[in-house]
Design a protein around this motif. Structure first.
Motif, mmCIF file in Angstrom:
data_model
loop_
_atom_site.group_PDB
_atom_site.id
_atom_site.type_symbol
_atom_site.label_atom_id
_atom_site.label_comp_id
_atom_site.label_asym_id
_atom_site.label_seq_id
_atom_site.Cartn_x
_atom_site.Cartn_y
_atom_site.Cartn_z
ATOM 1 N N ARG A 1 0.293 36.057 -32.862
ATOM 2 C CA ARG A 1 0.603 36.256 -31.448
ATOM 3 C C ARG A 1 1.176 34.998 -30.798
ATOM 4 O O ARG A 1 1.899 35.092 -29.807
ATOM 5 C CB ARG A 1 -0.646 36.712 -30.698
ATOM 6 N N GLN A 2 0.838 33.828 -31.323
ATOM 7 C CA GLN A 2 1.422 32.606 -30.779
ATOM 8 C C GLN A 2 2.866 32.421 -31.206
ATOM 9 O O GLN A 2 3.665 31.829 -30.483
ATOM 10 C CB GLN A 2 0.587 31.391 -31.217
ATOM 11 N N ILE A 3 3.220 32.940 -32.372
ATOM 12 C CA ILE A 3 4.595 32.793 -32.868
ATOM 13 C C ILE A 3 5.458 33.968 -32.435
ATOM 14 O O ILE A 3 6.585 33.793 -31.979
ATOM 15 C CB ILE A 3 4.573 32.665 -34.400
ATOM 16 N N PHE A 4 4.913 35.172 -32.543
ATOM 17 C CA PHE A 4 5.650 36.384 -32.152
ATOM 18 C C PHE A 4 4.928 37.006 -30.958
ATOM 19 O O PHE A 4 4.128 37.935 -31.108
ATOM 20 C CB PHE A 4 5.729 37.359 -33.323
ATOM 21 N N THR A 5 5.190 36.474 -29.786
ATOM 22 C CA THR A 5 4.464 36.901 -28.576
ATOM 23 C C THR A 5 4.788 38.337 -28.171
ATOM 24 O O THR A 5 3.972 38.989 -27.519
ATOM 25 C CB THR A 5 4.788 35.956 -27.420
ATOM 26 N N SER A 6 5.957 38.823 -28.517
ATOM 27 C CA SER A 6 6.361 40.170 -28.091
ATOM 28 C C SER A 6 6.224 41.196 -29.211
ATOM 29 O O SER A 6 6.880 42.247 -29.173
ATOM 30 C CB SER A 6 7.813 40.144 -27.601
#
Length: 320
Positions: free
Chosen positions: A155-160
């Motif tokens: 979630r920190q790298i791919f927030t969407s």
């Protein structure tokens, strides 16, 4: 020059040209590994390669890794494997990395073979999510857990990142249904057929990743009826009725004990009643009841204060 002399010179030239090649094969450089490339799943970084064509089995390999800000650093040294995990050399999840590998056999070594540049946060592959199902009558609740990343979190790298859910009846895989673009990791599948087994598969999609995640394993669960089965209510009613009957029997059998406990018939002895109700016989109490108020007397007091005069220093009297 005769034809015989020409043939002789041709043989000599062929031997001269063949000798350097033979000496190079004996003491020359090993062939280099092939198909050298960096790969990544869940933010790890692994260098993989193929052995040289016709290479002996006792070849060893040495690898190194370079980032966009640092020069080559050693990774695996003298390994017989055809891959090397270089995740520990990653200095930034947003960096660009290049790997290289060479083959070794004794004192001989091949040339370095360099991989293409690899942007870790853009090119890493997302692993499959973990999916579990919970049956709630005619509905199925889908619980999704993101894969564990070696560096940071998903979630920190791919927030969407979103989830695409695919589900179908186990015996009718052709009738597949899709729910795409979900952000919550708990989803309820409504309007399912009762007493039917469904299978679910989930895939993660991130706009900044090159491709979707690997699909999750297929998980199946069966729905139940829209209402509880009739026997459930009958069992509950039976236990409630049995409890009430047991309570009534206990009350009837032990009524005397219950009544004695709740309403004891013990009486206070007469001599205790007389002693508690009799008026007090203390002399002091009787004197206080019959005595008159005491008359109080007071005397007048005159206070005389002395002080010195400012002119002659003598005493000065003041009465008050």
């Amino acid at each position: 020059m005769s034809p015989t002399d020409s043939s002789m010179w041709s043989c000599v030239c062929a031997l001269v040209l063949a000798f350097p090649a033979h000496s190079t094969a004996v003491s020359g450089v090993l062939s280099s590994p092939a198909n050298v490339q960096l790969t990544s799943t869940n933010m790890n970084l692994v260098l993989r390669w193929d052995p040289p064509a016709g290479a002996p089995r006792d070849l060893l390999y040495t690898t190194e890794l370079k980032s966009s800000v640092l020069e080559f650093k050693p990774g695996c040294v003298n390994t017989s494997a055809l891959e090397c995990d270089l995740t520990s050399l990653v200095v930034s999840i947003y960096g660009k990395y290049t790997g290289r590998v060479k083959a070794q056999r004794g004192a001989q070594s091949s040339e370095w073979v360099i991989s293409e540049d690899f942007v870790l946060d853009k090119q890493t592959s997302i692993g499959p999510p973990n999916v579990s199902l919970h049956s709630n009558r005619a509905n199925l609740e889908v619980s999704i857990k993101d894969p564990v990343f070696m560096k940071s979190t998903m979630r920190q790298i791919f927030t969407s990142a979103t989830y695409n859910i695919t589900y179908w009846k186990k015996e009718q895989k052709k009738e597949i249904k899709h729910i795409n673009g979900l952000q919550q990791n708990r989803v309820v599948l409504h309007s399912l057929d009762p007493w039917t087994e469904y299978c679910v598969q989930v895939q993660i999609v991130a706009s900044t990743a090159q491709k979707p995640s690997m699909p999750s394993r297929v998980v199946c669960a069966s729905t139940t009826g829209e209402k509880e089965p009739p026997w459930v209510g009958a069992v509950v009613a039976f236990f409630v009725l049995a409890g009430v009957v047991t309570l009534v029997v206990l009350v009837v059998c032990y009524w005397k004990s219950f009544s004695h406990f709740l309403c004891p018939k013990y009486a206070i002895p007469d001599h205790f009643k007389k002693s508690l109700l009799a008026p007090p016989k203390s002399h002091m109490y009787l004197a206080m009841q019959t005595s008159q108020p005491v008359e109080e007397f007071s005397d007048q007091i005159i206070v005389v204060m002395c002080s010195r005069s400012e002119e002659d220093g003598g005493p000065q009297q003041t009465a008050g």
